[in-house]
Enzyme design. Sequence first.
Site, PDB file in Angstrom:
ATOM      1  N   LYS A 106     106.468 -54.023 -63.071  1.00  0.00           N
ATOM      2  CA  LYS A 106     106.279 -55.125 -64.014  1.00  0.00           C
ATOM      3  C   LYS A 106     105.223 -54.724 -65.039  1.00  0.00           C
ATOM      4  O   LYS A 106     104.252 -54.024 -64.716  1.00  0.00           O
ATOM      5  CB  LYS A 106     105.853 -56.377 -63.240  1.00  0.00           C
ATOM      6  CG  LYS A 106     105.761 -57.652 -64.067  1.00  0.00           C
ATOM      7  CD  LYS A 106     105.409 -58.828 -63.168  1.00  0.00           C
ATOM      8  CE  LYS A 106     105.257 -60.128 -63.940  1.00  0.00           C
ATOM      9  NZ  LYS A 106     104.908 -61.263 -63.043  1.00  0.00           N
ATOM     10  N   SER A 187     107.937 -65.033 -63.483  1.00  0.00           N
ATOM     11  CA  SER A 187     107.708 -64.151 -64.614  1.00  0.00           C
ATOM     12  C   SER A 187     108.108 -62.702 -64.334  1.00  0.00           C
ATOM     13  O   SER A 187     108.132 -61.879 -65.245  1.00  0.00           O
ATOM     14  CB  SER A 187     106.237 -64.206 -65.027  1.00  0.00           C
ATOM     15  OG  SER A 187     105.389 -63.736 -63.985  1.00  0.00           O
ATOM     16  N   SER A 211     106.584 -66.385 -59.202  1.00  0.00           N
ATOM     17  CA  SER A 211     107.002 -65.323 -60.117  1.00  0.00           C
ATOM     18  C   SER A 211     107.716 -64.151 -59.458  1.00  0.00           C
ATOM     19  O   SER A 211     108.291 -63.316 -60.157  1.00  0.00           O
ATOM     20  CB  SER A 211     105.799 -64.800 -60.907  1.00  0.00           C
ATOM     21  OG  SER A 211     105.365 -65.777 -61.816  1.00  0.00           O
TER      22      SER A 211
END
Length: 509
Positions: A106, A187, A211
């Site tokens: 990420k 996210s 997330s």
Amino acid sequence: MPRLFLAVAAALVLLAAVGGHGFQIEEATVDTIQQGFRNGSLTSVCLVQFYLDRIHDLNPLLRAVIEVNPDALRQAERADAERRSGKFSTIGGRGGQLHGVPVLLKDNIATRDELNTTAGSFALLGSRTKRDAGVVSRLRRAGAIVLGKANMDEWSNFRSLDGTDGWSARGGQARNPYVLSADPCGSSGGSAIAAAANMAAVTLGTETDGSILCPASLNSVVGIKPTVGLTSRAGVVPITPREDTVGPICRTVTDAVRVLDAIAGYDALDAAATRAASKYIPHGGYMQFLKNDGLMGKRIGVPNGFFDNPNGTLQLYQQHLNSIREQGAIIIENLDIENLSTILDTLNNGQQIALPAEFKLSLNAYLSDLTYSPVRSLAEVIAFNIAHPVEEKLEEVGQLIFLVAENTTGIGATEKAAIRQLKKLSTDGLEKLMKEHKLDAVVTPNDFLSRVLAIGGMPGITVPAGYGKMGVPFGLCFGGMKGYEPRLIEMAYAFEQVTKVRKAPTFMA
């Protein structure tokens, strides 16, 4: 647009068939990858090239990846050379099975290489860190190859109340590979999409509240949200040290657990949290808990308020609960989590007071530790967005949370009271329920339990559970107390093995 979908699908079928001299790379697990390395049907170079080609073909459609590592093929060549020389056997300890395996990170997880770490924002483009994030250091020691950075909701969806729904300025709008018009969630959406669409072997995400669990559920992959502190947050663009955690997002429970084994542990740069959580790490690691009979005798609670699901999946969830019973688990239904409505209400549970202040302090500390950055404080990030309203979609997305956070002045009496309230809500809520009923876990759909887990720093694992009427994936989440990863892994793995519902995405419009 339909022609694009067909062309992409045809190209991917051909690519999967020819990759690795007959080795079937698509849907490959870490175990089969390592088997291919051993029998000579696969090399790290071939594997990395497959994923680079896959990203090249799919990313214009899915926007799952922000950038790829220009050094990835060189790392793969080095891994192949180590394997030929026999050196790989001394690398990585428990995580040695990741040797030569590409990992997508990420974009809020820092790397000290040619890759950017920007949390999806142009404000951090070109910034440089002093060192790899703690989890990246562990992955490199395990021999893993950093493939690139995954797209994410910009600033981990903590910029505006409206949210960014899988969008970042640098990565664009991420899309669900099963139903392109469906919510990809975030996210850590790019990590989940990439894992689901075979754009990487394994991926890492981060979670504050939902997330990992949400995008993993909606993209039909496995997500592990570890106990806070089990994995280091050093070098990760933060929201709050009370809730932030780093975890794997993979296609199987086994792969996710293998990655967890590699990244869990003490880090002097996140000393307080990782020292406190290190007592939960079992001797011999987590792979020993992958048991086909992992549901046998487990006491699993079904809390009220989560299965009122309007999208036609309630019957499927009930079937799964029946399957869990058939595997020997004891299901306790109709349980009430005390003050659940307050826990789920971020405007009244204390989060709206604590989080902005914690975010400002944490982000400013992260930015000040960079060797170079175009911005050095939250105030400068706000100013950057104002100066670049088109690129950062300032009118559409806004930055209300940023403005509220900038107006805070530290952790004072009000913030401390809010944090005490959150701790009490957790203690009197899920923790009390689990102790009173001697539960090994509670189960809920998707990420519905995420806020309950977040305020207590507790772990959860979501496993693919099926597909709705429109083909949109959904998951089943096993959540528990701090340090309950071993029993959650047992249950998640046994559930996965008895259901085996995951299938590769079809990119439906």
